[in-house]
Design an enzyme around this catalytic site. Structure first.
Site, PDB file in Angstrom:
ATOM      1  CG  ASP A 160      -0.613   0.147   8.213  1.00 19.02           C
ATOM      2  OD1 ASP A 160      -1.406   1.069   8.511  1.00 19.02           O
ATOM      3  OD2 ASP A 160       0.583   0.342   7.933  1.00 19.02           O
ATOM      4  CE  LYS A 215       0.963   1.537   4.264  1.00 19.49           C
ATOM      5  NZ  LYS A 215       1.648   2.813   4.516  1.00 19.49           N
TER       6      LYS A 215
END
Length: 289
Positions: A136, A10
């Site tokens: 995350d 990401k």
């Protein structure tokens, strides 16, 4: 029986830190999106009741420091699973890079073991479990594009950003996220406009996406690591449309709309930076098979 899962990296299009909470975590607002650079996770059932990590990358721990190991252990404890599992990690995402490689491996392990052990959990349930492993992991369970708030575990899904190339460049060193947050002085940072970034994504306005990238953690990492500043300035010089550090660093990414410009940015960075990747934005959510 074996199960395969993809674990995409990401990037943070916007990363803001609002304040330090009583639980010592920081309250954040982040817009994250997945890119087409991914680890591959292969899960295989063991008869013996143990978790084994296999990886050729010497920087990947093979014990309970590994987030994929923690994900498997969490499922075993939560649901009383008595089977063992071998977790093979083919590492393509740089380690300690600000790209959530470890978190994505953990998320892929949760999704894969959900299938392997026939737990029939929804993505929402897997994301809630993932929040116990790391900030995350919840986002990485879903993938796609999202606004993450709280300490990163509260996820609001967003449309995919406008399609473009992403050039990722990581210098040789790693960065400690905990160390960066410890040094963060919220009185001295310029906060990104997260709301404007959301509007730009919803309007599919590439120019406004580029205009509103921002990361408060640059205020700590860039002065600490001149190499990161150098990569950022060179990427801008070679013509990327927007340039930003991802997460706590040290990886810097550049958004590039056109193929012709992409080659110039990529080749320019390859001249002095060993780990350079040119990938597409994914921005689409994972699904359950």
């Amino acid at each position: 029986m074996k199960v395969m899962e993809k674990a995409p990296a990401k990037i943070n299009l916007a990363l803001d830190v609002l304040y330090k909470r009583p639980d010592q975590f920081h309250e954040v607002e982040m817009i994250m999106t997945t890119v087409d650079l991914a680890d591959r996770i292969e899960l295989e059932e063991f008869k013996h009741n143990q978790i084994k990590i296999f990886s050729h990358n010497r920087y990947v721990p093979d014990d309970d420091r590994n987030l994929a190991y923690q994900a498997a252990l969490l499922l075993k404890k939560t649901f009383g699973i008595q089977q063992g599992v071998g977790i093979k990690i083919e590492k393509n995402i740089p380690v300690a890079a600000g790209l959530a490689g470890g978190s994505s491996d953990a998320a892929a392990t949760l999704r894969g073991l959900n299938r392997l052990w026939k737990l029939n959990l929804s993505l929402d349930e897997l994301a809630e479990l993932g929040s116990k492993i790391g900030s995350d992991v919840s986002f990485c369970v879903y993938g796609g594009t999202a606004l993450a708030t709280g300490r990163g575990e509260k996820i609001k899904h967003l449309p995919s950003p406008p399609k473009c190339w992403v050039v990722l460049a990581k210098p040789v060193m790693g960065v400690s996220t905990a160390d960066v947050y410890k040094r963060l002085d919220l009185q001295k940072v310029e906060h990104p406009n997260v709301e404007k970034m959301i509007q730009a994504i919803e309007n599919q306005d590439y120019r406004q996406v580029c205009a509103n990238v921002g990361n408060v953690l640059e205020s700590v990492t860039l002065p600490m690591y001149p190499e990161v500043s150098h990569i950022k300035s060179q990427m801008e010089r070679f013509g990327a449309d927007a340039v930003l550090m991802s997460g706590s660093g040290p990886t810097v990414f550049g958004l590039v709309e056109y193929d012709s410009r992409l080659h110039r940015v990529y080749n320019g960075l390859r001249g002095f930076c060993e780990q350079v990747h040119a990938v597409r934005l994914l921005g689409e959510q994972a699904g359950l098979e």
